[in-house]
Design an enzyme around this catalytic site. Structure first.
Site, PDB file in Angstrom:
ATOM      1  N   CYS A  68       0.848  -1.338   0.124  1.00 42.27           N
ATOM      2  CA  CYS A  68       0.089  -0.094   0.000  1.00 42.27           C
ATOM      3  C   CYS A  68       0.843   1.351   0.060  1.00 42.27           C
ATOM      4  CB  CYS A  68      -0.964  -0.070   1.096  1.00 42.27           C
ATOM      5  SG  CYS A  68      -1.626   1.792   1.659  1.00 42.27           S
ATOM      6  N   CYS A  73       1.773   4.094   4.779  1.00 44.30           N
ATOM      7  CA  CYS A  73       2.119   4.417   6.040  1.00 44.30           C
ATOM      8  C   CYS A  73       3.668   3.856   5.827  1.00 44.30           C
ATOM      9  CB  CYS A  73       1.635   3.320   7.213  1.00 44.30           C
ATOM     10  SG  CYS A  73      -0.044   3.974   7.495  1.00 44.30           S
ATOM     11  N   CYS A 127      -8.265  -0.105   7.733  1.00 47.27           N
ATOM     12  CA  CYS A 127      -7.089   0.956   7.850  1.00 47.27           C
ATOM     13  C   CYS A 127      -6.927   1.474   9.109  1.00 47.27           C
ATOM     14  CB  CYS A 127      -7.431   2.079   6.600  1.00 47.27           C
ATOM     15  SG  CYS A 127      -5.670   3.255   6.847  1.00 47.27           S
ATOM     16  N   GLU A 138      -8.363  33.164  -0.015  1.00 48.50           N
ATOM     17  CA  GLU A 138      -8.286  31.704  -0.667  1.00 48.50           C
ATOM     18  C   GLU A 138      -8.941  31.469  -1.866  1.00 48.50           C
ATOM     19  OE1 GLU A 138      -7.994  28.450   0.776  1.00 48.50           O
ATOM     20  OE2 GLU A 138      -8.902  27.792  -1.093  1.00 48.50           O
ATOM     21  N   CYS A 150       3.134  22.383   5.746  1.00 51.23           N
ATOM     22  CA  CYS A 150       3.002  20.958   5.535  1.00 51.23           C
ATOM     23  C   CYS A 150       4.157  20.516   4.842  1.00 51.23           C
ATOM     24  CB  CYS A 150       1.635  20.407   5.221  1.00 51.23           C
ATOM     25  SG  CYS A 150       1.213  20.972   3.560  1.00 51.23           S
TER      26      CYS A 150
HETATM   27  N1  SAH Z   1      -5.356  27.577   6.544  1.00 55.79           N
HETATM   28  C1  SAH Z   1      -6.375  26.329   6.265  1.00 55.79           C
HETATM   29  C2  SAH Z   1      -6.089  26.033   4.823  1.00 55.79           C
HETATM   30  C3  SAH Z   1      -4.487  25.400   4.528  1.00 55.79           C
HETATM   31  S1  SAH Z   1      -4.286  24.348   3.198  1.00 55.79           S
HETATM   32  C4  SAH Z   1      -6.407  25.201   7.278  1.00 55.79           C
HETATM   33  O1  SAH Z   1      -5.790  25.302   8.039  1.00 55.79           O
HETATM   34  O2  SAH Z   1      -7.675  24.695   6.968  1.00 55.79           O
HETATM   35  C5  SAH Z   1      -4.063  25.261   1.863  1.00 55.79           C
HETATM   36  C6  SAH Z   1      -5.141  26.051   1.244  1.00 55.79           C
HETATM   37  O3  SAH Z   1      -4.577  27.008   0.129  1.00 55.79           O
HETATM   38  C7  SAH Z   1      -6.284  25.299   0.609  1.00 55.79           C
HETATM   39  O4  SAH Z   1      -7.348  25.626   1.129  1.00 55.79           O
HETATM   40  C8  SAH Z   1      -5.980  25.896  -0.849  1.00 55.79           C
HETATM   41  O5  SAH Z   1      -7.248  25.909  -1.684  1.00 55.79           O
HETATM   42  C9  SAH Z   1      -5.506  26.946  -0.879  1.00 55.79           C
HETATM   43  N2  SAH Z   1      -4.821  27.412  -1.879  1.00 55.79           N
HETATM   44  C10 SAH Z   1      -3.986  26.758  -2.804  1.00 55.79           C
HETATM   45  N3  SAH Z   1      -3.347  27.797  -3.578  1.00 55.79           N
HETATM   46  C11 SAH Z   1      -3.835  29.051  -3.504  1.00 55.79           C
HETATM   47  C12 SAH Z   1      -3.380  30.198  -3.926  1.00 55.79           C
HETATM   48  N4  SAH Z   1      -2.607  30.268  -4.940  1.00 55.79           N
HETATM   49  N5  SAH Z   1      -3.927  31.238  -3.346  1.00 55.79           N
HETATM   50  C13 SAH Z   1      -4.853  31.042  -2.205  1.00 55.79           C
HETATM   51  N6  SAH Z   1      -5.159  30.157  -1.685  1.00 55.79           N
HETATM   52  C14 SAH Z   1      -4.612  28.946  -2.213  1.00 55.79           C
END
Ligand code: SAH
Length: 378
Positions: free
Chosen positions: A10, A13, A87, A261, A333
């Site tokens: 898989c 993990c 899982c 966003e 991340c």
């Molecule tokens: N801060 C939020 C989301 C983080 S994930 C939380 O903690 O839940 C990253 C986010 O960036 C996603 O929602 C994705 O849709 C957005 N994203 C990706 N590319 C982007 C861009 N160029 N401009 C603005 N938002 C973007």
């Protein structure tokens, strides 16, 4: 973790067979190696329970050589489907729902989508649950609109799992490894589930981003908001804000908050989340974050940024350096791209004040990291 029978094929993990304490050590070392020369890296915040944490997971459908329906995960970058019975990263109810869905696909003879011929119905099934699984969403991803026996299928599903409060059909007719397409049709319930996070309530639609580890997210957000040092007079910019979680949670302590966003559905969720939580000093913009920053005349005191894995782009960073907010909280991340972006800001009048990794994804090699930066010039 008990040994998973499909762990070797898989591949999800990547840290199977390694004790949780050792996993944290490995992740700490990785962040130390990257950021250690720039500042002190605090101890990684580990999970109290490193299993059953994923609140979103999906299975893909295919046929075996005898044309029996099978479902599971694709081995990375291949077309090999590994059937998964249980899982350990998701909760037991989600595992049960997947088993029910597979049996209903067989019972109602739902055909499986064939990407080469672009025929058939079902491609993937995605399950999303809130923190106590009192609300669960099932997303049936199909190649087209047609779905024979869908009423009976859903009736059976919700009868067996009354905590399934939303069933959505998502249409993905493209030849792609992306799970979801852009069109959603509500088949049952309101099209979203709600979850409680840091004392606020959030509406989550099928396609919106939502952190997948609830317990760790509460720790991550609390730390990020504390580090931001937000005061009643501060204007805060929450970039890459998803459904508005961080900004709404921080809203009570701030003067005003703006969320930016790209995903329009997530912004719609964010607007109604702010209303639902009675946070009135927040507004949202549906735009590319770099583009917004580029055209922005406003001066913010605090900028929170939480970009996807590939980090931020030049346009965003250059405008950020020009805007010169007092504090930048960078949640990432992917510490590699975060390191690249932080180095850029270090050359443009910022200093690192705090570095802290979080383990949002036990048993995988993904690492989350927060870096707080402050303006050095007056
Ligand atoms: N801060 C939020 C989301 C983080 S994930 C939380 O903690 O839940 C990253 C986010 O960036 C996603 O929602 C994705 O849709 C957005 N994203 C990706 N590319 C982007 C861009 N160029 N401009 C603005 N938002 C973007």
């Amino acid at each position: 973790m008990k040994k998973c029978p499909v762990s070797e094929i898989c591949g999800a993990c990547t840290m199977q067979g390694i004790s949780y304490a050792k996993q944290l050590e490995i992740k700490q070392e990785k962040v130390d190696k990257l950021f250690g020369k720039l500042g002190k890296v605090e101890k990684i915040t580990g999970a109290d329970d490193p299993l059953h944490y994923r609140n979103k997971s999906q299975i893909s459908f295919g046929y075996d050589e005898k044309r029996n329906v099978i479902a599971g995960n694709y081995v990375e970058s291949t077309h090999i489907l590994v059937p998964i019975d249980e899982c350990q990263l998701v909760d037991s109810e989600t595992n049960r729902i997947f088993r029910t869905v597979i049996s209903l696909v067989r019972k109602y003879r739902i055909s499986i989508f064939d990407e080469n011929r672009m025929t058939g119905t079902l491609r993937h099934v995605l399950v999303r649950n809130n923190h106590d699984s009192s609300e669960i969403m099932v997303v049936l991803v199909t190649g087209g609109i047609r779905f024979n026996n869908k009423e009976r299928f859903i009736n059976d599903l919700v009868k067996k799992h009354p905590n399934v409060t939303a069933v959505v059909q998502n249409i993905n007719s493209r030849r792609t490894s992306m799970i979801l397409g852009s069109r959603n049709i509500n088949l049952y319930g309101k099209g979203y589930i709600t979850d409680e996070l840091c004392g606020c309530s959030f509406k989550i639609s099928a396609g919106s981003f939502y952190q997948i580890n609830h317990a760790q997210t509460e720790k991550l957000y609390r730390k990020a908001i504390k580090l931001a040092g937000i005061g009643k007079k501060d204007s805060v910019l929450d970039t890459y804000c998803g459904i508005g979680t961080i900004g709404i949670i921080a809203g009570g302590s701030a003067g005003s908050v703006t969320g930016v966003e790209l995903n329009r559905q997530a912004v719609k969720d964010a607007v109604s989340n702010a209303k639902y939580n009675k946070v009135s000093n927040i507004s949202f913009v549906a735009e590319d974050a770099g583009r917004y920053m580029d055209g922005c005349r406003e001066k913010y005191d605090v900028v929170i940024m939480d970009p996807p894995r590939n980090g931020s782009d030049y346009r965003f960073l250059a405008s950020l350096a020009k805007m010169k907010p007092g504090r930048i909280v960078y949640i990432s991340c992917n510490p590699d791209t975060q390191y690249r972006d932080v180095k850029y800001l270090l050359k443009r009048g910022y200093a690192i004040k705090h570095i802290q990794p979080f383990d949002m994804f036990p048993y995988t090699d993904h690492i989350e990291n927060i870096v707080l930066m402050a303006k050095t010039e007056k």
